[in-house]
Every structure is written in structure tokens, then in C-alpha cells.
Design an enzyme around this catalytic site. Structure first.
Site, PDB file in Angstrom:
ATOM      1  N   SER A 114       0.831  -1.212   0.000  1.00 56.46           N
ATOM      2  CA  SER A 114       0.000   0.000   0.000  1.00 56.46           C
ATOM      3  C   SER A 114       0.863   1.258   0.000  1.00 56.46           C
ATOM      4  O   SER A 114       0.348   2.360   0.135  1.00 56.46           O
ATOM      5  CB  SER A 114      -0.934  -0.003   1.217  1.00 56.46           C
ATOM      6  OG  SER A 114      -0.202  -0.213   2.412  1.00 56.46           O
ATOM      7  N   HIS A 163     -39.963  23.005 -11.865  1.00 55.38           N
ATOM      8  CA  HIS A 163     -39.980  22.224 -13.123  1.00 55.38           C
ATOM      9  C   HIS A 163     -39.206  22.948 -14.225  1.00 55.38           C
ATOM     10  O   HIS A 163     -39.494  22.756 -15.409  1.00 55.38           O
ATOM     11  CB  HIS A 163     -41.413  21.944 -13.598  1.00 55.38           C
ATOM     12  CG  HIS A 163     -42.328  21.478 -12.509  1.00 55.38           C
ATOM     13  ND1 HIS A 163     -42.512  20.154 -12.193  1.00 55.38           N
ATOM     14  CD2 HIS A 163     -43.087  22.180 -11.617  1.00 55.38           C
ATOM     15  CE1 HIS A 163     -43.364  20.040 -11.183  1.00 55.38           C
ATOM     16  NE2 HIS A 163     -43.716  21.266 -10.807  1.00 55.38           N
ATOM     17  N   SER A 173     -12.958  26.669 -27.310  1.00 51.77           N
ATOM     18  CA  SER A 173     -13.073  25.479 -28.151  1.00 51.77           C
ATOM     19  C   SER A 173     -11.899  25.464 -29.127  1.00 51.77           C
ATOM     20  O   SER A 173     -11.416  26.519 -29.534  1.00 51.77           O
ATOM     21  CB  SER A 173     -14.389  25.539 -28.914  1.00 51.77           C
ATOM     22  OG  SER A 173     -14.310  24.755 -30.088  1.00 51.77           O
ATOM     23  N   LYS A 177     -16.690  30.195 -28.978  1.00 49.66           N
ATOM     24  CA  LYS A 177     -17.094  29.498 -27.753  1.00 49.66           C
ATOM     25  C   LYS A 177     -16.392  29.982 -26.495  1.00 49.66           C
ATOM     26  O   LYS A 177     -15.222  30.298 -26.500  1.00 49.66           O
ATOM     27  CB  LYS A 177     -16.837  27.973 -27.896  1.00 49.66           C
ATOM     28  CG  LYS A 177     -17.776  27.258 -28.827  1.00 49.66           C
ATOM     29  CD  LYS A 177     -19.239  27.327 -28.419  1.00 49.66           C
ATOM     30  CE  LYS A 177     -19.570  26.411 -27.258  1.00 49.66           C
ATOM     31  NZ  LYS A 177     -19.476  24.999 -27.605  1.00 49.66           N
ATOM     32  N   GLU A 227     -18.749  22.210 -15.233  1.00 50.57           N
ATOM     33  CA  GLU A 227     -19.073  20.872 -15.745  1.00 50.57           C
ATOM     34  C   GLU A 227     -18.221  19.810 -15.055  1.00 50.57           C
ATOM     35  O   GLU A 227     -18.704  18.725 -14.716  1.00 50.57           O
ATOM     36  CB  GLU A 227     -18.853  20.823 -17.257  1.00 50.57           C
ATOM     37  CG  GLU A 227     -19.881  21.645 -18.023  1.00 50.57           C
ATOM     38  CD  GLU A 227     -19.490  21.854 -19.486  1.00 50.57           C
ATOM     39  OE1 GLU A 227     -18.965  20.927 -20.110  1.00 50.57           O
ATOM     40  OE2 GLU A 227     -19.706  22.978 -19.988  1.00 50.57           O
ATOM     41  N   LYS A 272      -8.226   3.411   2.043  1.00 50.92           N
ATOM     42  CA  LYS A 272      -7.455   4.651   1.923  1.00 50.92           C
ATOM     43  C   LYS A 272      -7.597   5.346   0.572  1.00 50.92           C
ATOM     44  O   LYS A 272      -7.870   6.545   0.517  1.00 50.92           O
ATOM     45  CB  LYS A 272      -5.979   4.386   2.261  1.00 50.92           C
ATOM     46  CG  LYS A 272      -5.763   4.340   3.782  1.00 50.92           C
ATOM     47  CD  LYS A 272      -4.397   3.878   4.181  1.00 50.92           C
ATOM     48  CE  LYS A 272      -4.243   2.391   4.059  1.00 50.92           C
ATOM     49  NZ  LYS A 272      -5.204   1.590   4.864  1.00 50.92           N
TER      50      LYS A 272
END
Ligand code: ARG
Length: 456
Positions: free
Chosen positions: A22, A155, A276, A282, A289, A324
């Protein structure tokens, strides 16, 4: 070199050693391992289990090992079985016979449980600090935009007017509870397992209160089997962190929506956006995200811990070595997310005019229009129906309740008079919601003040 020489006639197979070891992930606990060993050695000396001179030499040796590791003079051997083996082996190389006395009245089972607890106690404090910083940023933004009217949604449909400050403070409340959950995890982590031994304590006259005091633990694990074999404090932390990630992920989703051209409620700072490789126009909310995506890792870590622990008989089993990587990953991930998320929120540009424009379309003052009729004496159901008819009329005429002429109102219900326009003005709709917990500007400011006070 293995610690368990004696019983064995061969070294472990090399590939199997890689599997069994480990060291690649527990060496991050080297400081805690050494601090735990120093406390243990001091206790052994104090209790007369080893000579005071030996305990002093061990403590000095351990101090030097730690400083040599931290300065880069001593490299951790990647072939060692684990960090405990490595430190003890190094100590014995340096001190000879005396080094071999360190492990008296101790097992790696209570040692590893101790190291994880010491390590996580520090990490929980860091996480709480990071969350506090995010909450403070939310309070500032909420105060700055306490009267920025925006549509509130259910909604994902425009529902009733709220303020941007109110929306942000909702997240501040969630994060306050996250702080509290982390405090609970801290409390359960703050118990010392050392002295549990392999599983059944020891016959040496150790004094666990000495080590607990030296290491700053509030409590001592009261049952040795429990002390070495539970990891509920890891599961509790991973579950508190999973909930933090749910909150950050929902918030990220909103950030992503808000910076689309469809909303344009905010614009992220260039330093927290990406472009982009092909589309020159962009500007992408990659950070939000990624935070949303990384929530999956943290939930996975929680699932790993629950699954590893659920079927193993008491006490220690090697399965538990798998704890761990999972808990470290959960902690690292949340820390990383917060490191990027907080300044992203702090630097975002808020566009209240766009929020106000979105609020003007979508009849989010329809409830207030109905409430206006109720104040004129109509039963709510009748008021609701009359307002619904008005909304349908507005949709047909491509207009809004604000712009609909009074005579149209009165055709549907003669209780309407000039006062309706004041009643449905969005600023009034928001600022009349002064009930505790409401979106009115003054409430937002009071809430932010209260939260700031709680943080202190
Ligand atoms: N590397 C081990 C772990 O992380 C340490 C404890 C080893 N104990 C044992 N009995 N094999 O769990």
C-alpha cells in the site's frame, strides 16, 4: 525487508508484493505515522515499558527521519510493504537494537487506524475552511444582488419572482449544513484507536490516556475490536462529502444554464472558462461541468467504502487496506473542486438586466394577481381561475399582465381597478415577500448577515 521474518523461509513474490503493498498511497500519511510513533514511544518510556533513554533515542530518530523525508534527503522505498514498515525499518537501520523496541505493545492494525484518523482530522478542518470561504463569497454576492429580480423556477418553468441574492443564499444554507455534517464526521474521527493492538489490546501496562493526550484526541476507542476494525468515520466523511458534491453539482448545473445564451444571467470570468479548439466564438463553463462530473467519483468512493466494509468479520482484514484510496480520493476531489469553484463564483459577472428581462416574460406575477383579487374579497379559487383566463388572453394577444389594459381585466372580473398594476409590479411582488425565509431584498441582507455571524 519484511517485518514478519521468522515464520517465513522466502521473500514474497515480487509481483505479489506490488499487489499487496500500500506504499504508493499510504506514504502520504508519513507525518501522521511518525507523530503516532513518537507518542507511542514516549508513552512506552513514561510507563517504564522501555528505558527512558531508549524512548528518547527513538523519538529523536523519528524526528530525523521525518525531516530527512521532508527535505528530500530520504526517499520512501516504493518496494516497502507500507509506510509503517518503511518507517520502522528505517529507524532500525539508524538505531539498531533500540529501533526494534518501538513496536512493543502495538500492531500495524491499531497503527494504521490511528494514522488515518490523524490524517483525516486535519483534512476535515481544511475542507471546513474551504466551505466557509465559499459561504462568505455567497454572502457577499447575495448582498450585492439582494434586489436583482429574477424568475424563480419549478420544473424549470418560470414560477414566481425571487432575487438573485435569495437564490444564492439557498446554497449558503445547504453548505452550512455540510459544515455541520463535517463536524459530526470530525467528532467520530476524534477517538484514538492506539492501544487496541492487533485486536485484543496488550498485556503491557500501557497508558492510553498518555498517547491520546499527546496526539490531541478528545476520546479513546473503548473497545479494541471496534478500534482496529471499524472505518465508519471514513464512510461518514465520504457520505458528508457526497452531499457536498450534490450541492456543488446542482449549483454547477445552474451556472452552466445561466451562462448559456438562452439565459445569460451571468458571465464567467475568462480565468475560469475555456475555449473550443474549433469554434472561435465558444466560451465554455468547463470548471462547473467538471465539478458536476466529479460528483460521480465521490459517490463512487462512498460506495467503495460501504462495499469493502459490509461483509468482513471482526476484526482487521486486509480488505480494509482499500479504504485509503477511496477516502483520500473523496477528500482530494472535494478540495480540488472547491479550490476552483469558489473563485469562479467570486469572479463571475452577474447580469441583472437579463434576469429582470426573463422575469418580465412568463407571467411569474400571476399568483400576485390572484392574491390581489383575494384582497378584494374573492375566494382564492375564483381569483385563481380569473387570473388563469387573463393569462390565456395575454398569450393570445402576445402581451403581458403588466401591459394588458384595465378594461380587459375588468371584462373578466369587475373587482379589478388601477391598483392591480402596482400589485403585479415584480419589484413589489418580491419585496412584499418579507416573511421569514422570503426573497425580499431586506430578507436577503438579513440572512447574509446572520450567516456571516454563524461563520464567526
Ligand atoms: N497496509 C495495511 C493497511 O493499510 C496496514 C495494516 C496491515 N496489517 C496487517 N495485519 N496486515 O490496512
Amino acid at each position: 525487508m519484511k517485518l514478519w521474518a521468522g515464520r517465513f523461509s522466502k521473500e514474497i513474490d515480487q509481483k505479489t508484493n506490488d499487489f499487496n503493498s500500500s506504499i504508493s498511497f499510504d506514504s502520504r500519511m508519513v507525518r501522521e505515522d511518525i507523530e503516532g510513533s513518537m507518542a507511542h514511544a514516549e508513552m512506552l518510556g513514561t510507563c517504564g515499558i522501555i528505558q527512558k533513554s531508549e524512548s528518547d533515542a527513538i523519538i529523536q530518530g523519528l524526528k530525523e527521519i521525518l525531516s530527512d523525508i521532508e527535505s528530500g534527503k530520504l526517499l520512501i522505498d516504493p518496494n516497502a510493504e507500507d509506510i509503517h514498515t518503511f518507517v520502522e525499518g528505517e529507524l532500525t537501520q539508524r538505531l539498531g537494537q533500540t529501533g526494534k523496541r518501538l513496536h512493543t505493545a502495538r500492531s500495524r492494525n491499531d497503527q494504521v487506524a490511528l494514522d488515518i484518523r490523524l490524517y483525516l482530522k486535519k483534512e476535515i478542518r481544511c475542507l471546513q475552511q474551504q466551505i466557509r470561504e465559499l459561504i462568505a463569497v455567497l454572502c457577499s454576492k447575495a448582498e450585492a444582488y439582494s434586489d436583482a429580480v429574477m424568475p424563480g423556477y419549478t420544473h424549470l418553468q418560470r414560477a414566481q419572482p425571487i432575487t438573485f441574492g435569495h437564490h444564492l443564499m439557498a446554497y449558503a444554507e445547504m453548505l452550512l449544513r455540510d459544515l455541520d455534517r463535517l463536524e459530526g464526521a470530525y467528532r467520530h474521527t476524534d477517538a484514538m484507536p492506539l492501544g487496541s493492538g492487533a485486536l485484543a489490546t496488550t498485556t503491557y501496562p500501557i497508558d492510553r490516556t498518555v498517547t491520546a493526550r499527546l496526539l490531541g484526541f478528545a476520546e479513546i476507542c473503548q473497545n479494541s475490536l471496534d478500534g482496529v476494525s471499524d472505518r465508519d468515520f471514513c464512510m461518514e466523511l465520504a457520505s458528508a462529502l457526497s452531499i457536498v458534491m450534490v450541492h456543488l453539482s446542482r449549483f454547477s448545473e445552474e451556472i452552466i444554464m445561466w451562462c448559456s445564451w438562452e439565459f445569460k444571467f451571468i458571465e464567467l470570468d475568462d480565468a475560469f472558462s475555456t475555449g473550443s479548439s474549433i469554434m472561435p466564438q465558444k466560451k465554455n463553463p468547463d470548471i462547473a461541468e467538471l465539478v458536476r462530473g466529479k460528483s460521480g467519483r465521490v459517490f463512487g468512493d462512498l460506495m467503495t467504502l460501504l462495499t469493502v466494509m459490509k461483509g468482513i468479520a471482526l476484526a482487521y482484514n486486509k480488505d480494509m487496506q482499500e479504504d485509503k484510496e477511496a477516502i483520500f480520493d473523496a477528500v482530494d476531489t472535494v478540495k480540488m473542486c472547491l479550490t476552483a469553484f469558489t473563485p469562479m463564483i467570486d469572479t463571475m459577472r452577474v447580469l441583472p438586466e437579463n434576469m429582470r428581462r426573463a422575469a418580465a416574460n412568463g407571467f411569474i406575477n400571476a399568483t400576485d394577481c390572484a392574491d390581489y383579487l383575494v384582497k378584494k374579497g374573492l375566494p382564492f379559487r375564483d381569483a385563481y381561475k380569473a387570473t388563469g383566463t387573463l393569462v390565456a388572453l395575454c398569450i393570445e394577444k402576445k402581451t403581458t399582465l403588466e401591459e394588458l389594459p384595465l378594461e380587459e381585466y375588468r371584462k373578466i372580473c369587475d373587482s379589478f381597478d388601477e391598483g392591480v398594476y402596482e400589485a403585479i409590479a415584480l419589484e413589489n411582488c418580491v419585496n412584499d415577500r418579507r416573511i421569514l425565509g422570503g426573497p425580499a431584498s431586506e430578507n436577503v441582507k438579513a440572512q447574509a448577515k446572520r450567516v456571516r455571524e454563524l461563520l464567526e
